[in-house]
Write an enzyme that holds these catalytic residues in place. Sequence first.
Site, PDB file in Angstrom:
ATOM      1  N   THR A 176      -2.333 -14.432  26.559  1.00  0.00           N
ATOM      2  CA  THR A 176      -1.857 -15.498  26.011  1.00  0.00           C
ATOM      3  C   THR A 176      -1.055 -15.878  24.630  1.00  0.00           C
ATOM      4  OG1 THR A 176      -3.326 -16.657  25.447  1.00  0.00           O
ATOM      5  CG2 THR A 176      -3.682 -16.406  27.152  1.00  0.00           C
ATOM      6  N   CYS A 195      11.817 -18.461  22.045  1.00  0.00           N
ATOM      7  CA  CYS A 195      11.307 -16.919  21.808  1.00  0.00           C
ATOM      8  C   CYS A 195      11.001 -16.392  22.972  1.00  0.00           C
ATOM      9  CB  CYS A 195       9.700 -17.282  21.313  1.00  0.00           C
ATOM     10  SG  CYS A 195       9.569 -17.403  19.184  1.00  0.00           S
ATOM     11  N   HIS A 255       5.361 -10.464  21.246  1.00  0.00           N
ATOM     12  CA  HIS A 255       6.769 -12.292  21.316  1.00  0.00           C
ATOM     13  C   HIS A 255       7.331 -12.553  20.109  1.00  0.00           C
ATOM     14  CE1 HIS A 255       5.047 -17.058  20.715  1.00  0.00           C
ATOM     15  NE2 HIS A 255       6.740 -16.622  20.304  1.00  0.00           N
TER      16      HIS A 255
END
Length: 188
Positions: free
Chosen positions: A34, A40, A57
Amino acid sequence: MSRMNALIRQDGFRRVTVAQGETKVSREEDVVLTTVLGSCIAACFYDPIVRVGGINHYLLAEGQAADPASMQRYGLYAMEVLINEMLKMGAVRHRMKARIFGGATMHRGFRDIGGANIAFARRFLQDERIPLVGEDVGGTCARRVEFRAALGLARCRSVTDAPPPVVQRPVRPVAVKPPETTGDVEFF
């Protein structure tokens, strides 16, 4: 993926948070990777034959840093780390499929960081011939992404910036006792 630090929930899934500049890869079906995104991008890759997937990420499409840990904040490095970690677990590059999420415009008046991140991700996938099978990008809302990497299942929810609802509580009359008079004058 070795045993990750994960929060085991009542639903039986182990949730692993992926922060800015991180990459996580898994083949375990009970693991949910998650992350929360603004401008981003999170790229979710999946190889359906070996059933391994991962997520990165990254903060900015391009840039340079002196140390390797900071390099994962940038798109090219983050994508290469994700691919390499999947290859270590038996994935094959030509079988990988991708989804991308994020790239919102979080602050008007600033340069379009989210747009640059989206353009980079699409260009990278096209150059690497990795099919983009889904995306939820752009807009002005933050997003929460959940990725069951071993199954290639992704869910993205918009996080609105609306204030919490006002709870209306009944007003109860309060009995006010009149002040006792002593004959003195009181000024307010």
